[in-house]
Design a protein around this motif. Sequence first.
Motif, PDB file in Angstrom:
ATOM      1  N   GLY A 484      86.341  12.366  22.197  1.00 23.58           N
ATOM      2  CA  GLY A 484      87.650  12.567  22.862  1.00 23.58           C
ATOM      3  C   GLY A 484      87.902  13.446  23.822  1.00 23.58           C
ATOM      4  O   GLY A 484      88.784  13.754  24.039  1.00 23.58           O
ATOM      5  N   HIS A 485      86.638  13.910  24.603  1.00 26.17           N
ATOM      6  CA  HIS A 485      86.585  15.715  25.303  1.00 26.17           C
ATOM      7  C   HIS A 485      86.630  14.653  26.558  1.00 26.17           C
ATOM      8  O   HIS A 485      85.250  14.987  27.562  1.00 26.17           O
ATOM      9  N   TRP A 486      87.261  13.702  27.226  1.00 25.91           N
ATOM     10  CA  TRP A 486      87.674  12.736  28.094  1.00 25.91           C
ATOM     11  C   TRP A 486      86.925  13.143  29.981  1.00 25.91           C
ATOM     12  O   TRP A 486      85.840  13.344  30.652  1.00 25.91           O
ATOM     13  N   ASP A 487      88.045  14.314  29.566  1.00 23.05           N
ATOM     14  CA  ASP A 487      88.109  15.146  31.323  1.00 23.05           C
ATOM     15  C   ASP A 487      86.711  15.474  31.508  1.00 23.05           C
ATOM     16  O   ASP A 487      86.387  16.186  32.489  1.00 23.05           O
ATOM     17  N   GLU A 488      85.970  16.363  30.457  1.00 20.99           N
ATOM     18  CA  GLU A 488      84.623  17.024  30.752  1.00 20.99           C
ATOM     19  C   GLU A 488      83.807  15.533  30.736  1.00 20.99           C
ATOM     20  O   GLU A 488      83.094  16.539  31.254  1.00 20.99           O
ATOM     21  N   GLY A 489      83.639  14.819  29.746  1.00 24.42           N
ATOM     22  CA  GLY A 489      82.672  14.288  30.056  1.00 24.42           C
ATOM     23  C   GLY A 489      82.472  13.031  31.123  1.00 24.42           C
ATOM     24  O   GLY A 489      81.530  13.167  31.621  1.00 24.42           O
ATOM     25  N   LEU A 490      83.762  12.268  31.396  1.00 26.06           N
ATOM     26  CA  LEU A 490      83.373  11.435  32.344  1.00 26.06           C
ATOM     27  C   LEU A 490      82.811  12.061  33.797  1.00 26.06           C
ATOM     28  O   LEU A 490      81.819  10.884  33.771  1.00 26.06           O
ATOM     29  N   PRO A 491      82.899  13.152  34.072  1.00 24.77           N
ATOM     30  CA  PRO A 491      82.772  13.889  35.211  1.00 24.77           C
ATOM     31  C   PRO A 491      81.385  13.919  35.175  1.00 24.77           C
ATOM     32  O   PRO A 491      80.089  13.405  35.860  1.00 24.77           O
ATOM     33  N   TYR A 492      80.581  14.006  33.872  1.00 23.09           N
ATOM     34  CA  TYR A 492      79.098  14.272  33.577  1.00 23.09           C
ATOM     35  C   TYR A 492      78.405  12.482  33.954  1.00 23.09           C
ATOM     36  O   TYR A 492      77.448  12.405  34.471  1.00 23.09           O
ATOM     37  N   LEU A 493      78.856  11.770  33.419  1.00 26.24           N
ATOM     38  CA  LEU A 493      78.847  10.626  33.235  1.00 26.24           C
ATOM     39  C   LEU A 493      78.381  10.264  34.443  1.00 26.24           C
ATOM     40  O   LEU A 493      77.465   9.361  35.035  1.00 26.24           O
ATOM     41  N   GLU A 494      79.357  10.049  35.481  1.00 24.85           N
ATOM     42  CA  GLU A 494      79.985   9.906  36.415  1.00 24.85           C
ATOM     43  C   GLU A 494      78.998  10.625  38.024  1.00 24.85           C
ATOM     44  O   GLU A 494      77.706   9.498  38.291  1.00 24.85           O
ATOM     45  N   GLN A 495      78.354  11.642  37.168  1.00 24.24           N
ATOM     46  CA  GLN A 495      77.018  12.312  38.005  1.00 24.24           C
ATOM     47  C   GLN A 495      76.258  11.304  37.944  1.00 24.24           C
ATOM     48  O   GLN A 495      75.267  11.612  38.684  1.00 24.24           O
ATOM     49  N   ALA A 496      75.875  11.195  36.504  1.00 20.81           N
ATOM     50  CA  ALA A 496      74.392  10.594  35.851  1.00 20.81           C
ATOM     51  C   ALA A 496      74.000   9.176  36.889  1.00 20.81           C
ATOM     52  O   ALA A 496      73.038   8.602  37.334  1.00 20.81           O
ATOM     53  N   ILE A 497      75.465   8.903  36.916  1.00 21.16           N
ATOM     54  CA  ILE A 497      75.580   7.060  37.514  1.00 21.16           C
ATOM     55  C   ILE A 497      75.129   7.085  39.036  1.00 21.16           C
ATOM     56  O   ILE A 497      74.669   6.662  39.660  1.00 21.16           O
ATOM     57  N   ALA A 498      75.882   8.303  39.844  1.00 25.10           N
ATOM     58  CA  ALA A 498      75.720   8.483  41.124  1.00 25.10           C
ATOM     59  C   ALA A 498      73.921   9.031  41.379  1.00 25.10           C
ATOM     60  O   ALA A 498      73.726   8.621  42.136  1.00 25.10           O
ATOM     61  N   ARG A 499      73.339   9.565  40.201  1.00 25.43           N
ATOM     62  CA  ARG A 499      72.312   9.771  40.593  1.00 25.43           C
ATOM     63  C   ARG A 499      71.361   8.977  40.431  1.00 25.43           C
ATOM     64  O   ARG A 499      70.282   9.628  40.779  1.00 25.43           O
ATOM     65  N   SER A 500      71.394   8.255  39.733  1.00 25.80           N
ATOM     66  CA  SER A 500      69.777   7.670  39.314  1.00 25.80           C
ATOM     67  C   SER A 500      70.829   5.948  39.838  1.00 25.80           C
ATOM     68  O   SER A 500      71.566   5.054  40.171  1.00 25.80           O
ATOM     69  N   ASP A 502      69.019   3.060  38.748  1.00 22.67           N
ATOM     70  CA  ASP A 502      69.633   1.599  38.301  1.00 22.67           C
ATOM     71  C   ASP A 502      69.496   2.270  36.549  1.00 22.67           C
ATOM     72  O   ASP A 502      69.129   2.518  35.820  1.00 22.67           O
ATOM     73  N   PRO A 503      70.855   2.867  36.673  1.00 22.31           N
ATOM     74  CA  PRO A 503      71.295   3.861  35.904  1.00 22.31           C
ATOM     75  C   PRO A 503      71.106   2.151  34.758  1.00 22.31           C
ATOM     76  O   PRO A 503      71.240   1.543  34.471  1.00 22.31           O
ATOM     77  N   PRO A 504      70.200   3.465  32.903  1.00 19.62           N
ATOM     78  CA  PRO A 504      70.485   2.444  31.937  1.00 19.62           C
ATOM     79  C   PRO A 504      72.093   1.798  31.759  1.00 19.62           C
ATOM     80  O   PRO A 504      73.193   2.679  32.155  1.00 19.62           O
ATOM     81  N   GLY A 505      72.297   0.943  31.113  1.00 21.60           N
ATOM     82  CA  GLY A 505      73.679   0.353  30.608  1.00 21.60           C
ATOM     83  C   GLY A 505      74.549   1.250  29.398  1.00 21.60           C
ATOM     84  O   GLY A 505      75.899   1.207  29.877  1.00 21.60           O
ATOM     85  N   TRP A 506      74.305   1.968  28.916  1.00 19.31           N
ATOM     86  CA  TRP A 506      74.611   2.710  27.556  1.00 19.31           C
ATOM     87  C   TRP A 506      75.611   3.871  28.602  1.00 19.31           C
ATOM     88  O   TRP A 506      77.209   4.725  27.708  1.00 19.31           O
ATOM     89  N   TYR A 507      74.636   3.916  29.578  1.00 18.67           N
ATOM     90  CA  TYR A 507      75.681   4.864  30.400  1.00 18.67           C
ATOM     91  C   TYR A 507      76.929   5.067  30.764  1.00 18.67           C
ATOM     92  O   TYR A 507      77.773   5.405  31.643  1.00 18.67           O
ATOM     93  N   PHE A 508      77.747   3.201  31.084  1.00 19.27           N
ATOM     94  CA  PHE A 508      78.543   3.398  31.221  1.00 19.27           C
ATOM     95  C   PHE A 508      79.591   2.638  30.052  1.00 19.27           C
ATOM     96  O   PHE A 508      80.891   2.208  29.775  1.00 19.27           O
ATOM     97  N   HIS A 509      78.933   3.075  28.691  1.00 15.53           N
ATOM     98  CA  HIS A 509      79.830   2.636  27.474  1.00 15.53           C
ATOM     99  C   HIS A 509      81.076   3.447  27.472  1.00 15.53           C
ATOM    100  O   HIS A 509      82.142   3.331  26.711  1.00 15.53           O
ATOM    101  N   ALA A 510      81.051   5.153  27.573  1.00 20.61           N
ATOM    102  CA  ALA A 510      82.054   5.865  27.655  1.00 20.61           C
ATOM    103  C   ALA A 510      83.231   5.352  28.493  1.00 20.61           C
ATOM    104  O   ALA A 510      84.232   5.233  28.397  1.00 20.61           O
TER     105      ALA A 510
END
Length: 608
Positions: A484-500, A502-510
């Motif tokens: 439930g820590h969206w404000d901190e967690g989502l930016p990390y996921l967005e960075q991961a997607i931007a740097r990958s 061909d990102p794996p599908g689970w990067y998009f779950h949250a």
Amino acid sequence: MSERTDESTRKDTDAPDAPTAEAVRAQLARILDSSKLQGSQRRRDLLSYLVEETLAGRSDQIKGYTVALAVFGRAETFDPSADPVVRLEAGRLRRALDTYYVDADEDDTVRITIPKGAYVAHFEWLARGEPLRSADNRIQSATDGGEDDARSAGTDASRWPIALNSGARRTGTIALLLAVALLVVAALSWLWPRVETPDVADAYGPVIMVLPFEALNPDEETRLIANGITQDVIHDLMRFPDLRLYSVQASFRENAGADPVALGETLAVSYVLRGNVQSDPGKLRLRAQLVDASTGEVIWSGGYDRAPDPNDLLGMRSELSASVATALGEPFGVMNAATGRRLAARNAPSMASYACVLRAYEYRRTFEDALFVPSLSCLTEVVVRNAGYADAWAMLGWLNLDAARQDMVPVEEHPAHLAAAQDAASRAVTLDSGSQRGFEALAALAFNEGNYAEAERLQREALALNPHDPEALAQLGWRLAARGHWDEGLPYLEQAIARSADPPGWYFHAISVHEYLEGNYADALAAAQRSAKFGSAIGLSLAAISYAGLDQMEAAGDELAMMAKAWPLLARDPAAAYASFQVDDQIIAALLKGLHDAGLVLPATTNR
């Protein structure tokens, strides 16, 4: 391993032509300051201890037991037969020293070695003009120096330990999958020769040489920037545990226009990275290419433009080099994908052990059932054959965790697989204190046990080892978001997607879950579909929920049907399935309502 002290090494400092203690210590300082040992404090401490004890005339006291206590902090109950840390680290240190002297220059005056059979340092003057070893002599087995390491790449399938009970599985093809896995990996072991090059000791994987980036402008500033980016790219790539690189010195000995195929033939290089830097008014342009050294084929090219900031040239260099290194080195990136194709085509010298790690990456990218058993069985064999391969232990930890968490084995077998996962992940970190994959596996296990603070601490430690790795970013971001820590967690996921690439599908779950909770059903669906395209049951469930939010009930029903086929537990008891990933209760409640709205009949009670 024998603990004898060779008389020839004991008397080095007494010989009239032996290097002086001052010269030895000066050489030691040079080695400790080099990139060969910068990545491992354990090896630095070991080398310093062995050199100083030898110089002090205490060669006869240097035993595996004393080294374990003095260097590695083991207790007096240390048993070298049960804990091979000294043998393994000594083997890696020998390889690191061999690698260092491949790049010896005029400032290196003393050769320091640790001859096999003992842990006593040996010193000799390094003759000026001494020829470097040939390419053939530079090729070493990555398991040299550890009695518990690999014996031979070849193995008979009949000796394979069967890692999984052949009881209930999601499919009835378990026996066939195991048989195929055994035959395939046994074939890999025989068909792919064991070719290892020196740098980045104790890693298994493709060998890359970075040629000096060419400055297309004649001015000195562009040349310095090009040289700096070359060095930064090498250092950034070294952070990725699956890659091995020739050092900065070795790279700069080559011409920017060197023939990649010739380098492949003479230096056993798998890939060559080359590029150029050009300064235009208001813009700095970087172009890079990755070339397959066996064929000369360009398998990747990238271009990056930045507005130069005279006040932050180092920051610009760092950003550019990180962009190149991430594209090549991430677990699902260009290098591993290209190496996997080469291994499948059987046209590249490599190791069956590394092929198993690649297979495990592919499973964890897609979570396809058909890849699970071959991956787990293959890794189980690898750690028998290559007991010092930290990344194989780390991936074995991940897959044993998945066996229980993803319901790949009967419930009664879950505890055994979780215990095996903990043991394997701990082994990875014990073997290599800088094992990023090992820390990530330990973090996942802590999270699975509900120890969220420890999981976050371990994952941040993994991320600190390689801030450029999208996988490390995504793991941290997903766990923060799942609680439930969206404000901190989502930016990390967005960075991961931007740097990958061909990102794996689970990067998009949250991201999909968050958009759904916010009522942004179209955006939630778009994110869910990035996962559902791989057949991910979680992705399919999120797509069904999103379709229901958009009032597209027929599409929602189709997604539910595919979800039930992909993971029956998710249809039978979705609360239990979501909870197996330690998702916050409030988030699970919202997802259950979404599934109900999509048409899933929920059980009266859940197995929470």
